[in-house]
Write a protein that holds these residues in place. Structure first.
Motif, short mmCIF file in Angstrom:
data_model
loop_
_atom_site.label_atom_id
_atom_site.label_comp_id
_atom_site.label_asym_id
_atom_site.label_seq_id
_atom_site.Cartn_x
_atom_site.Cartn_y
_atom_site.Cartn_z
N TYR A 43 -29.13 5.13 -22.14
CA TYR A 43 -28.56 3.46 -22.02
C TYR A 43 -27.85 2.96 -22.78
O TYR A 43 -26.98 3.36 -23.49
CB TYR A 43 -30.31 3.24 -23.00
CG TYR A 43 -31.88 3.85 -22.35
CD1 TYR A 43 -32.56 2.73 -22.09
CD2 TYR A 43 -31.49 4.93 -22.35
CE1 TYR A 43 -33.34 3.69 -20.98
CE2 TYR A 43 -33.24 5.38 -22.27
CZ TYR A 43 -34.22 4.62 -21.68
OH TYR A 43 -35.32 4.99 -21.69
N CYS A 63 -33.86 -2.61 -25.83
CA CYS A 63 -32.94 -1.59 -25.24
C CYS A 63 -33.51 -0.24 -26.96
O CYS A 63 -34.19 0.72 -25.94
CB CYS A 63 -32.20 -1.53 -24.83
SG CYS A 63 -31.40 -0.39 -24.05
N ASN A 75 -35.88 2.99 -24.63
CA ASN A 75 -35.73 3.53 -25.22
C ASN A 75 -37.09 5.07 -25.36
O ASN A 75 -37.02 6.54 -25.34
CB ASN A 75 -33.95 3.96 -25.55
CG ASN A 75 -33.66 5.87 -26.34
OD1 ASN A 75 -34.19 6.24 -25.06
ND2 ASN A 75 -32.42 5.14 -26.52
#
Length: 467
Positions: free
Chosen positions: A134, A146, A150
């Motif tokens: 990512y 993010c 993840n």
């Protein structure tokens, strides 16, 4: 006679044993960790430093494609928001990915000040994409989104509240392996590129909460000061206030050895551990940079020296608070952001009412530090001096007032809204604001001074007007 002597000796031995030093060095209870009583309720005895790898330099973003190549990444998720997707920082990342032959998909639906719903949307995208790495390009909202994507894509059978901080969520420790995440911060505030914390609005309760685990911190933070040149003045100011409070709160937080309970297993030791000698160094240094450069960075968008230093200060404060934690300014800020009615901050291009995080944090700071100063007055005076106060004749009992006045002057010089009333709040809102603060125990319990509901009411009331 011999029997009597033996009995006396046995009695003396028992007496000596009961009077003997019971510290871990001299006692024979080797199985007992220092500071941990059999009940597990005593204070901690250790702290742990965890921080992402950080690379700093003007133009360093161009290396991101090579980093992913070095990691063997084949299918990358690039996360950002709609505004940034049109700006040079994202373009620089995409250019590097293309140049280095990295296959990627863009997710640009990150919400500024994310919610549980916006987190879940990003998580769904991540699960479907089956990404092996990512890249987050943006401010704290993007980096935090993010991190969550993840985490839950790496733990697909977990329910959303499993990893959310207690008491709102279950606060389970993260035991799964996550994919590499490279963070490219474009603001100088959250320090999220260094920390294992992801914050969001939990809409059902109208409060901010988050996920806190060393396991979710980025693998690498690429701190590129060129990105700060794209920030409008008010964004620089509000981001800088977050740095200011990160540093002040982590430096004045409850010391790590006074925090309880002592964890029975190191995996249970929280990311926010209380002030400690290593975090202190980063917090004080960040504060010095804020004092020297924040006003310059706000007033002159072309002042690369000031904006570069604030970008570094954000990372420095992140290293400090990411391991020490924050306390009341942040705990009280979450309902201030979550209960926003109509306020829309200048220079923020969003389609919903918004109190920027740094502003929601700093508005209570004069009241908070007046309240906490009686516990560690020397630290409060020291920070006031760094921010420009003359403390040569100050008495320790005046520490709170001195720091509060210094903060008010600092905020007044930067044309900050005059307290919570300017954001649309009134005394009638105080019960709701207090109710939204109470679940924030992860941070409020790190305040050096315990607080009651009545104390919180008084702090919100004192924050309605600053000047």
């Amino acid at each position: 006679m011999a029997t009597a002597s033996r009995a006396r000796v046995a009695h003396l031995l028992r007496h000596l044993q009961s009077a003997a030093c019971q510290c871990p060095t001299h006692s024979h209870t080797y199985s007992q960790a220092p500071g941990l009583s059999p009940s597990g309720k005593t204070t901690d005895y250790a702290f742990e430093m965890a921080v992402s790898n950080i690379r700093y330099g003007a133009g360093v973003t161009k290396e991101v494609g090579m980093d992913l190549q070095n990691m063997g990444a084949k299918n990358v998720c690039l996360m950002t928001d709609k505004n940034l997707s049109q700006l040079p920082p994202v373009q620089a990342v995409m250019d590097s990915l293309v140049k280095n032959g990295i296959s990627f998909q863009v997710y640009d639906d990150v919400r500024v000040e994310p919610t549980d719903a916006s987190f879940k949307d990003a998580i769904e995208f991540a699960k479907k994409g089956a990404f092996d790495a990512y890249v987050a390009v943006g401010g704290g909202s993007t980096m935090d989104t993010c991190k969550a994507a993840n985490l839950y894509a790496s733990s697909p059978h977990s329910e959303f509240l499993d990893y959310v901080n207690a008491p709102i969520g279950k606060g389970k420790p993260v035991t799964v392996s996550l994919r590499p995440l490279i963070a490219v911060p474009t603001t100088s505030g959250t320090g999220s590129e260094t920390t294992g914390v992801a914050i969001f609005d939990y809409e059902h309760l109208k409060v901010k909460t988050g996920i806190a685990s060393r396991a979710i911190k980025p693998t690498l933070g690429l701190v590129d000061p060129l990105h700060t040149l794209h920030m409008p003045g008010q964004v620089v100011a509000n981001s800088g206030f977050d740095v200011l409070c990160h540093a002040l709160e982590s430096y004045t937080a409850l010391p790590y050895h006074m925090r309880s309970p002592c964890p029975s297993n190191p995996i249970a030791r929280p990311a926010y551990q209380g002030s400690n000698p290593i975090s202190d160094i980063w917090a004080v240094h960040a504060l010095r940079i804020v004092a020297k450069y924040l006003k310059r960075a706000v007033r002159n968008p072309d002042d690369l020296e000031a904006r570069s230093n604030m970008h570094l200060a954000s990372a420095f404060a992140g290293i400090g608070f990411g391991n020490a934690g924050v306390h009341l300014c942040h705990g009280m800020s979450y309902p201030i952001s979550g209960l926003v009615k109509t306020y829309k901050a200048k220079d923020y291009n969003v389609d919903h009412p918004l109190v920027p995080h740094g502003l929601s944090v700093v508005l209570t700071s004069p009241a908070v530090f007046t309240f906490t100063a009686q516990m560690f007055p020397e630290r409060h005076l020291e920070t006031a001096e760094i921010l420009g106060a003359d403390i040569r004749t100050a008495r320790t009992q005046d520490a709170g007032a001195v720091l509060a006045d210094t903060l008010r002057k600092f905020l007044f010089d930067l044309n900050v809204d005059n307290g919570l009333a300017a954001l649309g709040y009134s005394k009638a809102d105080i019960p709701s604001l207090v109710k939204g603060t109470l679940p924030q125990e992860r941070v409020t319990k790190l305040a050096p001074r315990p607080q009651s509901e009545e104390d919180l009411c008084a702090l919100f009331e004192a924050s309605m007007k600053l000047y």
